[in-house]
Design an enzyme around this catalytic site. Structure first.
Site, mmCIF file in Angstrom:
data_model
loop_
_atom_site.group_PDB
_atom_site.id
_atom_site.type_symbol
_atom_site.label_atom_id
_atom_site.label_comp_id
_atom_site.label_asym_id
_atom_site.label_seq_id
_atom_site.Cartn_x
_atom_site.Cartn_y
_atom_site.Cartn_z
ATOM 1 N N HIS A 51 75.990 64.723 37.011
ATOM 2 C CA HIS A 51 75.654 63.691 35.794
ATOM 3 C C HIS A 51 76.375 63.656 34.677
ATOM 4 O O HIS A 51 76.915 64.696 34.485
ATOM 5 C CB HIS A 51 74.148 63.137 35.730
ATOM 6 N N HIS B 287 76.153 67.369 33.140
ATOM 7 C CA HIS B 287 77.402 68.246 33.797
ATOM 8 C C HIS B 287 78.693 67.922 33.077
ATOM 9 O O HIS B 287 79.563 68.797 32.790
ATOM 10 C CB HIS B 287 77.396 68.073 35.005
ATOM 11 N N CYS C 182 53.510 79.951 44.965
ATOM 12 C CA CYS C 182 53.315 78.649 45.882
ATOM 13 C C CYS C 182 53.912 78.873 47.304
ATOM 14 O O CYS C 182 55.137 79.107 47.443
ATOM 15 C CB CYS C 182 53.827 77.295 45.448
ATOM 16 N N CYS D 60 56.384 76.149 48.090
ATOM 17 C CA CYS D 60 57.735 76.054 47.465
ATOM 18 C C CYS D 60 58.178 77.499 47.886
ATOM 19 O O CYS D 60 59.790 77.726 47.408
ATOM 20 C CB CYS D 60 57.509 76.063 45.925
ATOM 21 N N CYS E 260 50.715 74.609 41.819
ATOM 22 C CA CYS E 260 51.996 74.283 41.772
ATOM 23 C C CYS E 260 52.106 73.202 40.945
ATOM 24 O O CYS E 260 51.576 71.986 41.388
ATOM 25 C CB CYS E 260 52.297 74.415 43.189
ATOM 26 N N HIS F 126 53.730 70.574 44.184
ATOM 27 C CA HIS F 126 52.545 70.399 45.368
ATOM 28 C C HIS F 126 51.192 70.214 44.779
ATOM 29 O O HIS F 126 50.103 69.707 45.433
ATOM 30 C CB HIS F 126 52.623 71.503 46.292
ATOM 31 N N LYS G 38 70.137 52.632 29.458
ATOM 32 C CA LYS G 38 69.854 51.923 30.757
ATOM 33 C C LYS G 38 71.357 51.466 31.220
ATOM 34 O O LYS G 38 71.810 50.308 30.701
ATOM 35 C CB LYS G 38 69.261 50.457 30.724
ATOM 36 N N LYS H 41 72.795 51.526 37.590
ATOM 37 C CA LYS H 41 71.726 52.302 38.688
ATOM 38 C C LYS H 41 71.414 53.679 38.112
ATOM 39 O O LYS H 41 72.034 54.476 38.771
ATOM 40 C CB LYS H 41 72.315 52.181 40.237
#
Ligand SMILES: [Zn+2]
Length: 502
Positions: free
Chosen positions: A21, A24, A129, A132, A150, A153, A303, A306
């Site tokens: 994105h 990067h 975890c 994980c 976690c 989780h 914004k 998408k």
């Protein structure tokens, strides 16, 4: 002939668990601009980027998709390469940590350090975890009812001991402090102080470099113990050696390594200084020449089509600004080493419209149209308006200093934009359309255009090539570019470079 100076520039290798994105692209475009600039000034430049392809997260992502990790990373690498193509990234190698030569480098490095006694077996304990298969530190886990949970989780973590191998980072304390204090490697300087403070303020602890294979099998096997794989961070840092043939061409490696510039985000500062410099020392390799650290983009409130989460998608930027040049320019203009920058659609739109569409785009269009109309497309003059062209020479000097010595791309671009603004004001005041022979005035403007596009070339190469082609301008070394008199320019067309966005 003077020997070419090497220039080696790298980005971090990215973890391809999702598509790249704006974050990067921010690092990659900046490094690309430096690479292109150094090629133009005659340096023997090598630009390395790539992907960090091992570890539990990718092992998991592949399992979830029902493919092998290698199949998964292959598909992600294709996506990365495609985006870098769309953004005109001129890397010389795309290194993958699954590449054969890289695997050799990692095994070799681990072996050398092990033989020197810098890697030893021990136990690692912490809050773990099971789902994980990951340890969480106090800064990562959640405290619920007084027990660590976690963060993913939300289940209680288990206190777990695991056998591992450690790298003796603690042995490098004095070396690191001396190096950081006496050598100007980390830029901007306040980041260097941050690392020094961290080393001084807390004990420099040895660091785990391996995971048991039964937990993480998707990784490079430790050469001296088949039951372990190398931890991703240790594997990943070594890519910088792989990229320039560390094991296969010692001379080439030494040559490029002497001019290594790592571009990184500030979140990975510790690993790219304290840890990396110590690993290099363990291999008898000098530290890099520069570690260029940039701050973060704050993208709250952005914004743009998408967007997934708060990450700005590269295709949305390309869709909005219509060309790789538009996106590259915007990234360069908001780029900041020292400070976080907040981006928003309205900020990007306003830079794009005022600087690319109005300031640069209009000037090119007006100069082209006037030369075609008033001079039938052929321009020459023995005299010139020094008041404007002196400013062009000043801009060349400032631009080269800002970009070449201080890595301040945004400020360097503002110098060029300031010059173009003067040129637009000059047209409005001399009104070439009212003169019977506006050769001197248009020639003066053409020289400013020539200077400006030569400086802009590393940032917006496609647009600059289009102008150079349309106006028969010679592109060259930005260090040597200067205002000339008595040249002839043939204007074929007056291109419209950037359409405004609304
Ligand atoms: Zn978990």
């Amino acid at each position: 002939m003077k020997p070419e100076t090497p220039f080696y520039i790298t980005t971090p290798i990215y973890y391809p668990n999702a598509e790249p994105h704006l974050g990067h692209a921010y690092t990659t475009v900046f490094a690309d601009i430096l690479a292109r600039y150094h090629r133009l000034i005659g340096d023997d430049t090598f630009y390395l980027t790539g992907t960090d392809e091992h570890g539990l997260k990718l092992q998991r992502a592949a399992e979830a998709k029902g493919v092998t990790p290698k199949e998964f990373v292959d598909s992600m690498v294709a996506i990365y390469r495609n985006f870098w193509g769309l953004l005109n990234i001129s890397y010389n190698r795309f290194v993958r940590t699954t590449d054969e030569d890289h695997i050799k480098v990692v095994k070799y490095a681990a072996e050398v350090m092990y033989r020197k006694g810098l890697i030893y077996k021990g136990n690692y304990s912490g809050w773990y975890c099971v789902d994980c298969e990951k340890f969480y530190s106090a800064s990562e886990y959640l405290m619920i009812d007084g027990r660590p949970h976690c963060p993913i989780h939300r289940k209680p973590l288990e206190w777990t001991e695991e056998s591992t191998y450690y790298f003796r980072l603690s042995e490098f304390r004095e070396y690191l402090l001396n190096l950081l204090k006496n050598k100007d490697i980390v830029y901007p300087k306040h980041f260097r102080q941050e690392v020094i403070n961290k080393i001084v303020g807390q004990e420099l602890l040895d660091i785990s470099i391996a995971r048991p294979k039964e937990r993480v099998w998707w990784g490079i096997e430790l050469p001296f113990d088949k039951n372990y794989t190398v931890y991703v961070w240790f594997d990943a840092l070594l890519n910088y050696l792989t990229g320039i043939n560390y094991l296969s061409d010692k001379e080439r490696f030494r040559r490029y390594w002497s001019s290594t510039h790592h571009v990184i985000g500030k979140d990975i500062l510790w690993f790219h200084t304290a840890v990396w410099f110590a690993m290099l020392k363990a291999l008898d390799i000098d530290p890099p020449k520069k570690v260029l650290v940039h701050s973060f983009i704050i993208n709250k409130g952005l914004k743009m089509g998408k967007s997934s989460g708060n990450a700005v998608r590269i295709e949305d930027l390309l869709g909005r600004y219509l060309s790789s040049d538009g996106v590259r320019y915007l990234i360069a203009r908001i780029f900041n080493l020292g400070k976080d920058v907040e981006v928003s659609t309205s900020l990007l739109d306003s830079i794009y419209n005022s600087e690319l569409a109005d300031n640069l785009g209009n000037l090119i269009r007006r100069v082209g149209v006037l030369i075609k109309k008033k001079l039938k497309g052929t321009l020459s003059s023995e005299s010139i308006d020094n008041t404007l062209t002196d400013k062009a020479d000043t801009a060349v000097h400032k631009f080269n200093k800002l970009l070449g010595e201080e890595y301040e791309i945004s400020t360097a671009l503002q110098e060029v934009m300031g010059l173009l603004k003067e040129a637009n004001a000059y047209i409005n005041s001399v009104r070439p359309w009212e003169l019977s022979d506006p050769s001197k005035e248009l020639y003066t403007l053409m020289e400013v255009v020539k200077v400006a596009i030569n400086l802009l070339y590393p940032v917006i190469p496609e647009s600059v090539s289009k102008v150079a082609e349309s106006f028969s301008i010679q592109l060259g070394n930005p260090l040597d570019i200067s205002v000339d008199v008595g040249k002839e320019y043939v204007v074929k067309e007056a291109p419209i470079l950037f359409k405004k966005v609304r």
